[in-house]
Design an enzyme around this catalytic site. Structure first.
Site, PDB file in Angstrom:
ATOM      1  CD  GLU A   1      -0.246  -7.422   8.128  1.00  0.00           C
ATOM      2  OE1 GLU A   1      -0.652  -6.256   8.246  1.00  0.00           O
ATOM      3  OE2 GLU A   1      -1.003  -8.390   8.222  1.00  0.00           O
TER       4      GLU A   1
ATOM      5  CE  LYS B   1      -2.011   0.689   3.775  1.00  0.00           C
ATOM      6  NZ  LYS B   1      -2.715   0.399   4.993  1.00  0.00           N
TER       7      LYS B   1
ATOM      8  CG  HIS C   1      -1.578  -2.111  11.278  1.00  0.00           C
ATOM      9  ND1 HIS C   1      -1.073  -0.966  11.848  1.00  0.00           N
ATOM     10  CD2 HIS C   1      -0.982  -2.221  10.071  1.00  0.00           C
ATOM     11  CE1 HIS C   1      -0.205  -0.413  10.997  1.00  0.00           C
ATOM     12  NE2 HIS C   1      -0.129  -1.157   9.924  1.00  0.00           N
TER      13      HIS C   1
HETATM   14  C1  LIG Z   1      -1.264  -0.146   5.693  1.00  0.00           C
HETATM   15  C2  LIG Z   1      -1.126  -1.494   6.270  1.00  0.00           C
HETATM   16  C3  LIG Z   1       0.139  -2.008   6.610  1.00  0.00           C
HETATM   17  C4  LIG Z   1       1.410  -1.196   6.528  1.00  0.00           C
HETATM   18  O1  LIG Z   1       1.471  -0.351   7.628  1.00  0.00           O
HETATM   19  P1  LIG Z   1       2.749   0.599   7.892  1.00  0.00           P
HETATM   20  O2  LIG Z   1       2.312   1.426   9.034  1.00  0.00           O
HETATM   21  O3  LIG Z   1       3.001   1.355   6.646  1.00  0.00           O
HETATM   22  O4  LIG Z   1       3.889  -0.296   8.255  1.00  0.00           O
HETATM   23  C5  LIG Z   1       0.208  -3.304   7.081  1.00  0.00           C
HETATM   24  N1  LIG Z   1      -0.894  -4.063   7.202  1.00  0.00           N
HETATM   25  C6  LIG Z   1      -2.130  -3.618   6.897  1.00  0.00           C
HETATM   26  C7  LIG Z   1      -3.285  -4.521   7.066  1.00  0.00           C
HETATM   27  C8  LIG Z   1      -2.289  -2.314   6.436  1.00  0.00           C
HETATM   28  O5  LIG Z   1      -3.508  -1.868   6.153  1.00  0.00           O
END
Ligand SMILES: *Cc1c(COP(=O)(O)O)cnc(C)c1O
Length: 402
Positions: A270, A66, A194
């Site tokens: 992630e 993303k 997250h």
């Molecule tokens: C956006 C997102 C990430 C990446 O998050 P960062 O803060 O850029 O490390 C990881 N997992 C999910 C499900 C996300 O939506």
């Protein structure tokens, strides 16, 4: 060191970088490609990936596409042995085209259309994320192929983006979903969360990991199938205008918390921002200028609707400066090119006197920048120029540490 500079047509010119200063390199790229530019250095992608992998040696890193869904990033990370985190069918398509094996991917969007599930399964990605009964029910049709992670939410008001507001369930609901999945014959692989993007306090992870550990134990006590995966998400911070804890120190308490899980539980993460934010430097040029209320306004060919969209969407604050810094500085405003008055990058910035055509450099511009840029007012998005993208064979040569 000789590097290849690729342009959009993939014709490349070998340039001996050791002869060039950064300023000379940027001048050369602007001469070849024009401004505005986003310069993506794959060596920094490699460095960031390795740093995080060293800080979390037993964790499988799935790069979340993303923040910077660029093929050069995917290919560079694939060569490094990374795995990938997908959220949309477009991202599935990108990794497929880059030759990523489907086993190295998971699909983590908690809300999916049937089409999204089928696109991912057809590619071979079969680990999905669910946080509600409605979503779980969609997998009754795919129970023989799909495996599920239940996403938990832990609110984090301090994060740049509190991703637990929109997604995730509490531990009690997670247990209910796991029971229901068992009745439906759907396989639950584990838990995910997250903590929020650009999380600067590792205790947020520690707390979330401990709560997940309690759910793992509860699942065993209830006699449900044992969970085998914990996904600690993204959120790892980078230094923009203010320094954050170095990643090794940041991950120490996280590693200690993870030690509570038996070795049979696979831990994955992630990361998005941490991998790509430092890898891109933006270059914009001054289109024109005017003096208004004692300040000089410089109008650039890139702005809020372009590469600096993260100022709006990501609460971004990027280190921005003139490429040449001799002469006295005066209070200035940096504005974007569109006719909209919110298109201002910096209201109060001390800059040397600039001429039209002079260059403005933005650092730490890799994450949530070009990914959210628009063509508003028909100002074209900045071209992305890729540096240090080695093919697999070239890559066998030793890398020069950055
Ligand atoms: C956006 C997102 C990430 C990446 O998050 P960062 O803060 O850029 O490390 C990881 N997992 C999910 C499900 C996300 O939506």
């Amino acid at each position: 060191m000789t590097i290849s500079i690729f342009d959009a047509s993939h014709e490349n010119a070998s340039i001996n970088l050791s002869d060039l200063s950064e300023v000379e390199l940027i001048e050369l790229l602007v001469k070849r490609h024009g401004a505005p530019l986003m310069i993506l250095d794959c060596d920094i992608i490699r460095r960031q990936y390795r740093e995080l992998q060293n800080a979390l040696p037993d964790v499988t890193l799935h790069y979340a596409l993303k923040p910077l869904p660029h093929p050069a990033v995917v290919k560079t990370l694939l060569d490094e042995g990374a795995s990938f985190d997908l959220a949309t069918s477009g991202e599935v398509e990108l990794v497929r085209e880059c030759g990523v094996p489907a086993e190295a991917t998971i699909h983590t969007h908690p809300i999916k259309r049937d089409r999204d599930i089928r696109d991912a399964l057809e590619y071979g990605c079969n680990v999905f994320v669910v946080d509600s009964l409605n979503e779980l029910e969609k997998f009754r049709a795919y129970k023989d192929e799909a495996e599920i992670l239940i996403r938990l939410s832990f609110r984090n008001a301090d994060a740049v983006a509190d991703l637990s507001k929109k997604f995730g369930c509490n531990p009690a609901t997670a247990i209910e979903l796991i029971k229901q999945a068992f009745d439906w014959g759907i396989r639950i692989k584990g838990l995910s969360f997250h903590v929020g993007s650009q999380t600067t306090d590792p205790q947020k992870y520690v707390h979330a990991i401990e709560s997940c550990h309690a759910v793992f134990e509860q699942v065993i006590e209830l006699g449900l199938p044992v969970l085998s995966m914990l996904d600690i998400g993204g959120g790892f911070p980078v230094s923009y205008m203010e320094d954050v804890t170095p990643i090794r120190d940041f991950c120490n308490p996280i590693r200690r918390a993870l030690a509570a899980f038996p070795e049979t539980v696979r831990i994955i993460a992630e990361p998005g921002r941490f991998i790509c934010a430092p890898a891109v430097t933006s270059v914009a040029s001054v289109m024109g200028q005017a003096e208004r209320e004692g300040k000089i306004w410089y109008y650039l060919d890139d702005g809020i609707y372009g590469s600096f969209s993260g100022i709006m969407f990501d609460h971004g604050q990027y280190p921005v400066d003139a490429m040449y810094w001799d002469g006295e500085r005066q209070p200035s405003v940096l504005a974007g090119p569109t006719c909209d008055s919110i298109d201002v990058i910096a209201e109060d910035i001390m800059l040397p006197k600039l001429a039209n055509g002079d260059l403005i450099i933005g650092r730490m511009m890799g994450a949530y920048t070009s990914a959210t840029a628009t063509d508003f007012n028909f100002f074209k998005r900045a071209e992305i120029v890729v540096l240090n993208e080695y093919s697999a064979e070239q890559y066998a040569e030793p890398l020069i540490a950055g």
